[in-house]
Design an enzyme around this catalytic site. Structure first.
Site, PDB file in Angstrom:
ATOM      1  NE  ARG A 149      -3.510  -2.235   2.850  1.00 37.14           N
ATOM      2  CZ  ARG A 149      -3.206  -3.393   3.447  1.00 37.14           C
ATOM      3  NH1 ARG A 149      -1.989  -3.576   3.960  1.00 37.14           N
ATOM      4  NH2 ARG A 149      -4.101  -4.360   3.549  1.00 37.14           N
ATOM      5  CE  LYS A 173      -5.771  -0.514   5.330  1.00 40.62           C
ATOM      6  NZ  LYS A 173      -7.099  -0.785   4.762  1.00 40.62           N
ATOM      7  CG  HIS A 246      -5.409   0.611  -3.809  1.00 40.12           C
ATOM      8  ND1 HIS A 246      -4.739   0.667  -2.605  1.00 40.12           N
ATOM      9  CD2 HIS A 246      -6.363  -0.343  -3.659  1.00 40.12           C
ATOM     10  CE1 HIS A 246      -5.277  -0.197  -1.753  1.00 40.12           C
ATOM     11  NE2 HIS A 246      -6.249  -0.829  -2.371  1.00 40.12           N
ATOM     12  NE  ARG A 249      -3.238  -3.528  -1.387  1.00 38.65           N
ATOM     13  CZ  ARG A 249      -2.630  -4.326  -0.505  1.00 38.65           C
ATOM     14  NH1 ARG A 249      -1.316  -4.468  -0.549  1.00 38.65           N
ATOM     15  NH2 ARG A 249      -3.331  -4.970   0.408  1.00 38.65           N
ATOM     16  CG  HIS A 272      -5.992  -8.691   1.319  1.00 39.13           C
ATOM     17  ND1 HIS A 272      -6.227  -9.077   0.013  1.00 39.13           N
ATOM     18  CD2 HIS A 272      -5.946  -7.327   1.296  1.00 39.13           C
ATOM     19  CE1 HIS A 272      -6.322  -8.011  -0.756  1.00 39.13           C
ATOM     20  NE2 HIS A 272      -6.158  -6.944  -0.002  1.00 39.13           N
ATOM     21  CE1 TYR A 281      -6.737  -7.014  -6.926  1.00 39.29           C
ATOM     22  CE2 TYR A 281      -6.687  -8.190  -4.842  1.00 39.29           C
ATOM     23  CZ  TYR A 281      -6.571  -7.027  -5.558  1.00 39.29           C
ATOM     24  OH  TYR A 281      -6.292  -5.853  -4.910  1.00 39.29           O
TER      25      TYR A 281
END
Length: 300
Positions: A149, A173, A246, A249, A272, A281
């Protein structure tokens, strides 16, 4: 509304310190909550503990009247539910009026990604004879090589790179950390940048920094700065394609799956928490497989 604003400040501190959310994410949370505060003001509700399920339903009606997209409504409700859960945890309210609200189903939009030909154009636009050009090339190579990210990229320091094994240590995150490998192209671009242009940029800094990517003044590069760099690259290619960190990404994940990588590995590389975030995806790769089938099968 003083207590209301104080509650928001406490929540922002919680997101920053306990959840370790990026500044970009916190701003979006704040905007959604302040939008709800405006609604409360219109309804003459001055205390958050007085908000009821009926008030929430009325707020939802207002959002739909103003024709907000389902995705936007879902984000606002999710943010407000988290905010009121925090207030409940801190015993500032006795119940969460958003706990009974179901999120609207999101529109299934396929993530936008770049084809290899489009990427090749981008990799050729930077003038690598200049300090900023070398930096831009290293930035682009690393974003595509790792799929990290933009907020994670801007947190990187020199110590996070391990050239001996070709990995970068990513601070993700919610204080989650992971190692992500990078290839020879990224390694070469990063080596050129660190050994030459980063040192030149650092001379312009008023304060020393260990940040990996620097701006033209020698300070740490921000997420906004990364977006500006990518936009300038696109302008140089005279292309009409849209690009953001993004998108790179998305491209990273799509290309890996197209080449046969398993979804669990891609999930881990992307950082994730849930596999469902990675599964989006597969829609892109299924489309890719269908095109191959239609163009290759004799009776397609």
């Amino acid at each position: 509304m003083e207590n209301v604003n104080k509650s928001l400040q406490l929540f922002k501190e919680y997101l920053q310190i306990e959840k370790n959310y990026s500044e970009y994410t916190i701003v979006h949370y704040e905007q959604s909550i302040e939008h709800f505060f405006l609604f409360l003001n219109q309804e003459s509700i001055s205390n958050l503990s007085d908000v009821t399920y009926s008030d929430v339903r009325l707020y939802l009606t207002e959002l739909y009247k103003k024709q907000y997209a389902r995705r936007t409504v879902a984000k606002k409700i999710s943010t407000l539910r988290s905010f009121f859960n925090f207030l409940l945890r801190e015993k500032l309210i006795s119940q969460n009026p958003f706990s009974l609200v179901s999120l609207p189903k999101r529109e299934q939009k396929l993530p936008h990604f770049l084809y290899e030909e489009e990427l090749e154009k981008l990799f050729k636009v930077s003038d690598v004879s200049t300090s900023l050009g070398q930096r831009d090339q290293a930035l682009l190579e690393l974003l595509y090589a790792t799929g990290i990210r933009v907020s994670e990229c801007c947190k990187l320091t020199l110590q996070d790179l391990d050239f001996s094994v070709g990995t970068v240590f990513v601070h993700g995150k919610g204080n989650k950390q992971r190692y992500v490998p990078f290839g020879s192209y990224a390694e070469q671009a990063l080596t050129n940048y660190i050994q030459k242009s980063r040192k030149e940029l650092l001379k312009k800094a008023s304060v020393h920094t260990n940040s990996l990517f620097l701006n033209f003044r020698g300070g740490p590069l921000t997420t906004r700065g990364v977006r500006l760099i990518l936009n300038n690259m696109i302008k140089k290619t005279s292309s009409t394609i849209h690009i953001s960190p993004h998108v790179l990404r998305h491209t990273f994940a799509t290309h890996l799956l197209n080449e046969g990588a398993d979804m669990r590995s891609v999930q881990e590389l992307l950082g994730h928490e849930n596999l469902s975030s990675t599964q989006v995806y597969t829609h892109v790769t299924k489309d890719h497989l269908r095109n191959i089938y239609l163009s290759s099968h004799p009776r397609a």
